[in-house]
Design a protein around this motif. Structure first.
Motif, short mmCIF file in Angstrom:
data_model
loop_
_atom_site.label_atom_id
_atom_site.label_comp_id
_atom_site.label_asym_id
_atom_site.label_seq_id
_atom_site.Cartn_x
_atom_site.Cartn_y
_atom_site.Cartn_z
N ARG A 87 0.81 -1.21 0.00
CA ARG A 87 0.00 0.00 0.00
C ARG A 87 0.85 1.27 0.00
O ARG A 87 0.32 2.35 0.17
N ARG A 102 4.87 6.54 7.59
CA ARG A 102 4.28 6.00 8.81
C ARG A 102 3.84 4.55 8.65
O ARG A 102 3.93 3.76 9.58
N ASP A 127 1.12 5.78 -6.63
CA ASP A 127 0.88 7.05 -7.33
C ASP A 127 1.98 7.23 -8.37
O ASP A 127 3.11 7.58 -8.04
N ASP A 164 12.49 8.94 2.64
CA ASP A 164 12.50 10.18 3.42
C ASP A 164 11.19 10.95 3.26
O ASP A 164 11.14 12.16 3.45
N GLY A 165 10.15 10.24 2.87
CA GLY A 165 8.85 10.88 2.70
C GLY A 165 7.94 10.55 3.86
O GLY A 165 8.39 10.35 4.99
N VAL A 166 6.65 10.51 3.58
CA VAL A 166 5.68 10.15 4.61
C VAL A 166 5.68 8.63 4.69
O VAL A 166 5.20 7.95 3.79
N SER A 182 2.58 9.47 -10.32
CA SER A 182 3.13 10.80 -10.53
C SER A 182 4.44 10.96 -9.75
O SER A 182 5.16 11.93 -9.96
N TYR A 183 4.73 10.04 -8.86
CA TYR A 183 6.05 10.04 -8.21
C TYR A 183 6.99 9.21 -9.08
O TYR A 183 6.74 8.03 -9.30
N ALA A 191 10.90 7.23 -3.02
CA ALA A 191 10.34 8.47 -2.47
C ALA A 191 9.91 8.30 -1.02
O ALA A 191 9.82 9.26 -0.27
N ALA A 192 9.64 7.05 -0.63
CA ALA A 192 9.13 6.82 0.73
C ALA A 192 10.22 6.92 1.79
O ALA A 192 9.93 7.26 2.94
N HIS A 215 8.77 8.51 10.30
CA HIS A 215 7.40 8.43 10.85
C HIS A 215 7.02 7.05 11.38
O HIS A 215 5.94 6.88 11.92
N SER A 222 2.16 4.58 -0.57
CA SER A 222 1.48 5.64 -1.32
C SER A 222 2.28 6.05 -2.55
O SER A 222 1.71 6.44 -3.57
N TYR A 223 3.59 5.97 -2.43
CA TYR A 223 4.44 6.43 -3.54
C TYR A 223 4.47 5.37 -4.66
O TYR A 223 4.58 5.70 -5.83
N LEU A 268 -1.01 -1.63 11.64
CA LEU A 268 0.21 -0.90 11.98
C LEU A 268 1.23 -1.89 12.50
O LEU A 268 2.42 -1.77 12.28
#
Lengths: 340, 763
Positions: free
Chosen positions: A128, A157, A134, A153-155, A136-137, A150-151, A314, A130-131, A250
């Protein structure tokens, strides 16, 4: 979504031929030109998002007549890969003898999805991140090898703390696979040259340098069944998540214990929500064998399970959370009522 | 009587089922994108992958090669549109960032191209094949990013006129016996209505019909006309049902005029259905906020000093802000008050209204601080509210028209079982779960706006009500039908209501919880005009009729004395006397204190809401009190909310069923805003990350097993003829504070930043 051809496979041969023919030149499997379609609960999403762009879908749902049986015997359990999650979760013998399987299925997704999704598709569901989802990344080593992550150092969590690499930290999202790996399940694979069997633990591949290669399945191979040796009435799945239903873990733990006269004869611990692949905490579970259970032991097992964990900005909380989940799952498994 | 249809108390209407219930549950209700179009082409948006910079060029060959592609519209060939000012500056737009105007990118997900094709699928495939090269510039994403600019809201936002103050805050705070200083923060949130941000445009000659879910058809009609440079009378906006708005459809977004312009150029109807993730960037959102509250009180709990500083994020060009200090400085008796609202400009799309825009973030801060003060005072938080309850607001010294805050607290506390609470933190538990109880006040300004209506009555009692109101899921059809039925004395099933069409008489924006008060006041007035005509026919010599004659057609409060709905009227006899088959009346109603040009503004799509703290010699709010039980798992730290109880008083309750539904949804929304909802921003690139309904969490049924709504009886004759205080945005306010207050009670840990996630708990 891009145009694709659609074919219904009416027998396993036809399915593997159709898949193999179209995918022979492709690697990795997730980017193969032909993809099998079962419940479609992941694949169709990813096609809409333009993440997966198969030229051909081979609908294997007609194979359900032969591949969806639930067979519970004294020496183990066999589950057809096209059995629906909801049917397996509701099966009385599975609830009695393999509560960890019933729990992991019942706590996954929503009732509607469990009615659609098959076991084989469920274990093959993709991350799952997000990067990853998507397009567009540009930076996703899983989607386009060598492009970066991209994940990292990205969001992040929801991302993994175990089994990560410098290429990918995407978490494996499923629940059922933790039950399978904990119980030493075997997976039956049907391919063009017949059937082979291997440990379920060998199905998924940690990202390493090739996060685009997620499993050891070869083009033209399909999961046809899972088999679980023995019975594990003292087992459960504990899942911590942001909302009470319809949400990914989680942190989760699949635990199974064989306790005789207060001594742990055998113990299994697998972790979800925290790792890049279905994760068996083998070294941690070794600490349990031959021991009497107490809370201190549970804590040591939990610490061992996360000894190699690496958090990012995160998701560091998942290490402490994961330990508490493991410890609590073990406590609950020890005290659960087991009908003999 | 079922739980869904509470027994009406005094000053409540009947809990009749929804007018549109059957249509909705059977799928017959037609939403904007359900409207049939003649040979439409389909549009799909391409949105930017950067938040700041320029487009260097497009690679369109692959996209154009997709079979069925008709055109790809970019800034290089887009229809020329006129600018529209921000709604708060007298325009219609929710943002002044106009896409497809130049190569510049001002925010993540900005519309950069529109692919038009023969099918939706071809348009979407081609959009996926559009290649864009950018020159990206590092954007400022939010509060802590370098490159933002901060300035006071006053002076840059025309609707934020004053930072409220009274007395001498600094001195009083300095001298206060008990002091609290605390900072709070709320996250970015998106409305995510079920209905996507679709737009269909069809031209017939010079006339344009727009099918679009809108909370303000007159605003959209006039705004699009302005952008296209055509007469507003040539534009018609139609949306009989809206699949949720929550503020996201209150002002015009740029997409509508773009689609209208393309439809005109191609001489073909165009249907746009954007995706869920595009909805995060092509419409508005609730911006993140930060607050500092200072409270000074005596040992007796009496507030002596209150300061509320708020900061809100907005876009570079637009000074949008919600400025909730106008409410938080007036909620409690306190002689010394100061406040300041600032706006922080970042490289983001312009935020906008989202359900209770000011109250959700600002009351989170105040109602959390009140709980913290109660702890410092070792006082029951309900009693602290009681000590500081007031009938006069402290800033202007104006009286509340009615205020049932403490009655709400007492009712809700009783139902909830507040007396069972052991006040010490961490003192209650149940197995694996730490248990906490918390409460908070809610309030929402009572607002009204000018509204027109047309009512047509036939001899057999069949009634047709026409008003360009909006059914955004609140029950507007139902309460308007009830109003006409009660006022004319005709059976409810004979009343047909027509709404959601800008060819109908104008109604205000369905925002600020003004709709029921405004539209029902207008419908009441017009029904009275009909009654007066009929009365006059049957009682020509009656002095009542003479009085009625004087007032017919005058848009002030109708002569309710002359035509009380309880006065029996034989409709058939009246029609026979008149010698007609149909009586039809049109009228325009405006609230007390509305300026002279109100009706002109109403027709040109400028909603002028009046009420709340901005009335001349009074102040009008609805109130409520909310109590929650929170459970925090000792092991996983998961936070759950098994019980929500709210008591609310909001003047006349038109329909206890639809009111309860609104308030129940509000409580759930409030819980969600505390524990689940947050749009995550990637600070490196100012992009939204969890822009889908799997990752942007909203509650599922299992999260809200027990929600109880108590409706208090309240009568207020100083607000509007309908006696209604809006309640659509009442219940989702304060819930976030109540949850955090309960988490404190459960764990001893005070959390001041939303949403609260399990990793924030340290048990």
């Amino acid at each position: 979504m891009r145009p694709f051809s659609y074919q219904r496979a009416t027998d396993p041969d036809m399915a593997v031929q159709a898949l193999g023919a179209a995918t022979a030149a492709n690697n990795p499997l997730t980017q193969a030109a032909a993809q099998p379609l079962a419940g479609g609960t992941t694949l169709i999403d990813l096609m809409k998002l333009d993440v997966m762009r198969p030229a051909a879908l081979v609908d294997i749902s007609p194979l359900a007549s032969g591949w969806s049986a639930i067979e519970s015997k004294a020496d183990g359990l066999r589950l057809g890969a096209l059995a629906k999650m909801s049917d397996v979760a509701a099966h009385a013998e599975i609830q009695r003898n393999y509560p960890v399987i019933a729990n992991s299925l019942n706590l996954a997704a929503s009732a509607q999805l469990r009615n659609m999704a098959t076991l084989g598709g469920n274990v093959m569901q993709r991350t799952r991140c997000s990067y990853f989802r998507d397009v567009s990344y540009e930076n996703c080593n899983k989607r386009s090898p060598g492009s970066g992550c991209a994940a990292m150092d990205g969001v992040n969590r929801m991302h993994a703390v175990l089994g990560t690499s410098d290429q990918c930290i995407a978490a494996y999202p499923g629940d059922f696979a933790q039950a399978l790996i904990a119980l030493d399940a075997m997976v039956e694979i049907t391919g063009r040259s017949g059937m082979r069997t291997m440990p379920f633990a060998d199905l998924h591949k940690a990202p390493g340098k090739t996060p685009d290669i997620e499993t050891t399945l070869q083009p033209g191979e399909l999961i046809s069944a899972f088999s679980i040796p023995g019975r594990w009435p003292r087992s459960l799945y504990l899942k911590a998540r942001d909302r009470q239903s319809y949400e990914f873990a989680l942190s989760s733990a699949a635990v199974a214990l064989d306790v005789q006269d207060g001594t742990i004869r055998d113990a299994r611990v697998a972790l979800g929500g925290v790792a890049t692949v279905p994760w068996r905490a083998r070294e941690a579970e070794m600490l349990l064998k031959g021991q009497k259970f107490d809370d201190g032991l549970a804590q040591r097992v939990a610490d061992a399970a996360f000894a190699d964990a690496k958090g990012r900005q995160h998701n560091s909380f998942k290490i402490a959370l994961g330990k508490r989940v493991v410890a609590r799952a073990l406590q609950q498994a020890v005290t659960m009522e087991v009908r003999s | 009587m079922t739980a869904a249809a509470p027994e009406p108390k005094a000053n409540m209407g009947h809990p009749v089922p929804r007018y549109d219930a059957a249509a909705k549950v059977t799928g017959r209700a037609t939403y904007a994108s359900d409207m049939p179009l003649d040979n439409p082409a389909y549009a799909f948006l391409v949105t930017s992958a950067i938040a700041k910079g320029r487009i260097d060029g497009f690679g369109l060959d692959d996209a154009k090669a997709v079979r069925g592609v008709i055109d790809i519209v970019t800034h290089e060939n887009a229809p020329k549109l006129k600018e529209s000012k921000l709604f708060s500056n007298g325009g219609y737009a929710g943002t002044t960032i106009q896409p497809l105007k130049s190569a510049d990118i001002a925010h993540d997900g900005q519309i950069i191209a529109v692919v038009i094709a023969e099918t939706y699928e071809a348009a979407r495939e081609a959009a996926n094949r559009v290649k864009v090269s950018y020159t990206a510039v590092e954007p400022s994403s939010s509060f802590d990013s370098p490159g933002t600019t901060t300035a006071a809201a006053k002076g840059q936002n025309a609707q934020f006129k004053e930072d409220p103050e009274a007395g001498d805050f600094a001195k009083a705070f300095d001298q206060a016996e008990v002091k609290l200083t605390a900072s709070y923060a709320t996250p970015t949130q998106h409305h995510n209505p079920m209905e996507l941000f679709t737009t269909s445009c069809a031209w017939m000659g010079d006339n344009l019909v727009i099918y679009e879910g809108s909370q303000y058809v007159y605003g959209l009609k006039n705004g699009v006309a302005e952008q296209l440079g055509i007469d507003a009378d040539k534009v018609r906006v139609v949306n009989p049902y809206v699949g949720g708005g929550f503020g996201s459809r209150g002002s015009m977004t740029p997409r509508t005029a773009i689609i209208a312009g393309i439809a005109k150029r191609l001489n073909r109807p165009i249907k746009l259905v954007p995706t869920r993730d595009q909805g995060f960037t092509i419409a508005t959102y609730r911006a993140e906020t930060r607050h500092e509250i200072r409270l000074g009180a005596g040992r007796d709990g009496k507030l002596m000093a209150l300061r509320h500083e708020g900061a809100e994020v907005s876009s570079r060009p637009d000074a949008y802000c919600v400025g909730g200090t106008k409410t938080t400085t007036r909620l409690y008796a306190c002689p010394n008050v100061s406040s300041l609202v600032s706006i922080v400009r970042a490289d983001r799309n312009t935020p906008g209204f989202m359900r209770s825009p000011p109250e959700v973030p600002y009351l989170f801060a105040l109602e959390s601080a009140m709980d913290e003060l109660a702890v410092k005072l070792n006082m029951d938080p309900v009693e602290l509210r009681r000590i500081n309850d007031t009938t006069v607001e402290p800033i202007g010294g104006k009286p509340y028209t009615s205020r049932s805050l403490m009655a709400c607290f007492d009712e809700a506390a009783k139902t909830f079982g507040w007396s069972q609470r052991s006040p010490q933190p961490k003192s209650m538990s149940d197995g694996d779960w730490l248990v906490g109880y918390g409460c908070a006040a809610t309030c929402y300004p009572t607002q009204m706006a000018p509204s027109a209506a047309r009512v047509r009555l036939q001899r057999d009692g069949r009634t047709r009500v026409e008003i360009a109101g909006h059914e955004i899921g609140t029950g507007a059809y139902t309460v308007i039908a009830q109003t006409a039925s009660e006022r004319l004395g005709v059976p409810l099933e004979k009343v047909a209501v027509f709404m959601g069409d800008s060819d109908l008489p104008p109604a205000p924006v369905a925002g600020g919880s003004n709709s029921t008060a405004s539209t029902c006041s207008a419908v009441m007035m017009v029904c009275d005009q009909i009654r007066q005509r009929l009365f006059k026919a049957v009682m020509p010599g009656d002095s009542l009729a003479d009085k009625a004659k004087e007032t017919v057609g005058i848009s002030q409060t109708p002569s309710t004395q002359a035509a009380k709905s309880d006065r029996p009227l034989d409709i058939e006899k009246a029609f026979d006397a008149l010698g007609v088959g149909v009586v039809e009346e049109y009228g325009e109603w405006k609230p007390e204190g509305a300026p002279l040009d109100s009706f002109k503004a109403m027709h040109s799509g400028h909603a002028r809401l009046i009420g709340g703290p901005e009335m001349k010699d009074k102040i009008a709010y609805a109130f409520g009190a909310e109590f929650v039980e929170v459970r925090v798992n000792r092991f996983t730290h998961e936070i759950r909310c098994p019980r929500l109880v709210g008591a609310f008083a909001a003047g006349r309750i038109m329909n206890p069923r639809t009111a309860r539904s609104q308030l129940m949804g509000g409580l759930i929304w409030g819980m969600s805003s505390a524990l689940l909802e947050a749009t995550e921003i990637d600070e490196r690139n100012a992009r939204y990350v969890n822009d889908n309904l799997a990752d942007y969490l909203v509650p599922v049924n299992a999260d809200v097993p027990n929600v109880e709504v108590i409706l208090l009886s309240e009568q207020d004759e100083q607000i509007n003829p309908a006696g209604v205080k809006g309640l659509g945005e009442l219940a989702n306010v304060g819930t976030n504070a109540a949850i955090c207050n309960a988490i404190y009670h459960a764990t001893g840990q005070r959390i001041r930043k939303l949403p609260v996630r399990l990793e924030n708990i340290e048990v």
